[in-house]
Design a protein around this motif. Structure first.
Motif, PDB file in Angstrom:
ATOM      1  N   LEU A  11       0.853  -1.181   0.000  1.00  0.00           N
ATOM      2  CA  LEU A  11       0.000   0.000   0.000  1.00  0.00           C
ATOM      3  C   LEU A  11       0.890   1.232   0.000  1.00  0.00           C
ATOM      4  N   PRO A  12       0.795   2.095  -1.017  1.00  0.00           N
ATOM      5  CA  PRO A  12       1.605   3.322  -1.005  1.00  0.00           C
ATOM      6  C   PRO A  12       1.200   4.223   0.149  1.00  0.00           C
ATOM      7  N   ARG A  13       2.205   4.693   0.890  1.00  0.00           N
ATOM      8  CA  ARG A  13       1.964   5.548   2.046  1.00  0.00           C
ATOM      9  C   ARG A  13       2.810   6.809   1.925  1.00  0.00           C
ATOM     10  N   ALA A  14       2.285   7.906   2.440  1.00  0.00           N
ATOM     11  CA  ALA A  14       3.041   9.155   2.469  1.00  0.00           C
ATOM     12  C   ALA A  14       4.220   9.023   3.430  1.00  0.00           C
ATOM     13  N   GLU A  15       5.297   9.734   3.111  1.00  0.00           N
ATOM     14  CA  GLU A  15       6.500   9.672   3.929  1.00  0.00           C
ATOM     15  C   GLU A  15       6.466  10.676   5.081  1.00  0.00           C
ATOM     16  N   ARG A  16       5.719  11.746   4.940  1.00  0.00           N
ATOM     17  CA  ARG A  16       5.651  12.735   6.018  1.00  0.00           C
ATOM     18  C   ARG A  16       4.712  12.239   7.116  1.00  0.00           C
ATOM     19  N   ASP A  17       4.851  12.818   8.301  1.00  0.00           N
ATOM     20  CA  ASP A  17       4.030  12.412   9.436  1.00  0.00           C
ATOM     21  C   ASP A  17       2.548  12.691   9.163  1.00  0.00           C
ATOM     22  N   HIS A  18       1.707  11.736   9.542  1.00  0.00           N
ATOM     23  CA  HIS A  18       0.259  11.915   9.428  1.00  0.00           C
ATOM     24  C   HIS A  18      -0.416  10.843  10.266  1.00  0.00           C
TER      25      HIS A  18
END
Length: 252
Positions: free
Chosen positions: A167-174
């Protein structure tokens, strides 16, 4: 292949003189349930190419037999210095033209694409409180949008996706909330409410992007408007339609 193999949609785009670009596949990576392609195209992805905001998608002309089928796919990780981008193709059953093509394509292959629509994304402002609601079809676009959000923005992602598989995930905090893809509408809206209100009694969001199956996208948008969110604060894009081959709406 002759443009006559593109049917009515091809005729319309030709009449409107929509520019055509050629993507060259330079890399193929298997990331079940996706295939990731690295592509290059100086006219589209180079420094002089058109503006392509996060979530931008192109109309791809997928060859199958003596026809070409139009499918919409998101460009991610655009690198203007290398005139390159990545595209993720989600595989599903029954497999459509794009799924079959991406599973067989090799580096060096070319594919025709056009840009018409797909670039209306309105970015959030610095400090906005953000909510993204998506699934595996929209996950590549969603991850790119979260990564591109201004520093200082607080992002929450509600993702309808199984625990297994890439699953593609964002690298910045969230903040990340994963729900079963077959979750009930009530459960989905409850998760949205938790992000919307944060148990304070006051709306705690400034900007929302919804990209689910068509009926689910509409349900979440209706619920947010009824809860007091302004329509201007909500962007939405149906990424697929239940019962129809993926790719008729935007396919990943």
């Amino acid at each position: 292949m002759a443009r006559g193999g593109r049917g009515f949609q091809g005729t319309v785009l030709k009449a409107l003189r929509v520019p055509e670009h050629k993507l060259t596949v330079t890399g193929v990576r298997d990331l079940p349930p996706y295939t990731e392609l690295t592509v290059q195209c100086p006219s589209l992805l180079g420094a002089a190419g058109p503006k392509l905001p996060p979530t931008a998608w192109v109309r791809m002309w997928i060859p199958q037999g003596d026809r070409e089928y139009q499918r919409a796919y998101t460009l991610t990780r655009i690198d203007r210095t290398r005139a390159s981008a990545r595209m993720l193709f989600l595989h599903h059953e029954p497999a459509g033209p794009a799924s079959l093509w991406s599973s067989r394509v090799k580096p060096g292959a070319t594919i025709a694409v056009q840009v018409m629509g797909g670039t209306s994304y309105r970015p959030p402002s610095h400090g906005d409180r953000l909510l993204f609601v998506g699934d595996r079809a929209s996950a590549p676009a969603l991850a790119d949008a979260v990564n591109a959000a201004p520093t200082g923005s607080l992002a929450t992602v509600i993702m309808l996706a199984p625990e297994v598989g890439y699953l593609p995930r964002a690298e910045r905090d969230h903040d990340f909330v994963r729900l079963d893809p077959e979750v009930s509408e009530d459960r989905l809206l409850a998760a949205v409410d938790h992000a919307l209100w944060e148990d304070t009694g006051d709306i705690s969001l400034d900007w929302i992007w919804i990209a689910l199956e068509s009926s689910a996208t509409k349900a979440v948008r209706r619920h947010l408007v009824a809860s007091g969110m302004s329509r201007r604060s909500i962007q939405h894009q149906a990424y697929w339609i239940r019962g129809r081959a993926m790719g008729v709406a935007a396919e990943t």
